[in-house]
Design an enzyme around this catalytic site. Sequence first.
Site, short mmCIF file in Angstrom:
data_model
loop_
_atom_site.label_atom_id
_atom_site.label_comp_id
_atom_site.label_asym_id
_atom_site.label_seq_id
_atom_site.Cartn_x
_atom_site.Cartn_y
_atom_site.Cartn_z
CG ASP A 101 -1.90 -1.11 1.24
OD1 ASP A 101 -2.23 -1.60 0.15
OD2 ASP A 101 -2.33 -1.49 2.34
N1 URA Z 1 -1.23 -6.03 3.72
C1 URA Z 1 -1.72 -4.78 3.76
O1 URA Z 1 -2.75 -4.54 4.34
N2 URA Z 1 -1.06 -3.79 3.12
C2 URA Z 1 0.09 -4.00 2.47
O2 URA Z 1 0.66 -3.07 1.92
C3 URA Z 1 0.61 -5.30 2.43
C4 URA Z 1 -0.07 -6.30 3.06
#
Ligand code: URA
Length: 239
Positions: A101
């Site tokens: 993310d």
């Molecule tokens: N899980 C998440 O919620 N976000 C990420 O960036 C990676 C794994």
Amino acid sequence: MERLQKVIANSGYCSRRKAEELIKEGKVTINGEVVTELGIKISSKDVIEIDGIPLKKEEKEYILLYKPRGVVTTTSDDKKRKTVIDLITTDKRIYPVGRLDYDTTGALILTNDGELTNLLMHPRNNIAKVYVAKVKGNLDKESLRKLAEGVIFDGKKTFEAKVKLRKQDKKKQISIVELTIHEGRNHQVKKMFETIGCKVMKLKRERIAFLDLKGLKAGEYRYLTPKEVKKLYYEIKKG
Ligand code: URA
């Protein structure tokens, strides 16, 4: 065996869409024969030519990036935000394997090796991904057990996970949890914590298989060694 347009695109010659145009226009030959059919599958032994010039295979590149916060995991962003590709100097058409993310930091592999990408992305590839989450709340044993055994979100249960409470500040109601998973569902870690009523405040991926962030600062990257690439393939296949 892979589709012709994909092989052309993976070679770095052009995009997949452009490759489809070239095929339709009759500019591509396989072993000397013109092909205009899209989707034809070819093997690595077939000789591809475009406008009579043999297609060169792009050298494979494998990068481990320490993704910083505030960067999108994509090759281009329509909102003009900085992407992980902007952090890397390369003339190869590399792309990120999976996604972190915008606000997540940590280990991210980028490559132009389509085969490795597909293998790494498969949910049962046995590749461990280790995350460290700072979450709001005082997690108890029961919550940690739930996460480990599997929780349901978006109508599907997660596979078993390894969960370890690294630290807890009961007064401030903050827990630092290490979570090892083998899947890569969208926002998986955040959604897993959501199911037990906890909000993730910070998230970092510390390791993918045996690849950790040692020696890297946020925003820095390094090339994988041939030995590491071989080991990755081995780890997946033995899984
Ligand atoms: N899980 C998440 O919620 N976000 C990420 O960036 C990676 C794994």
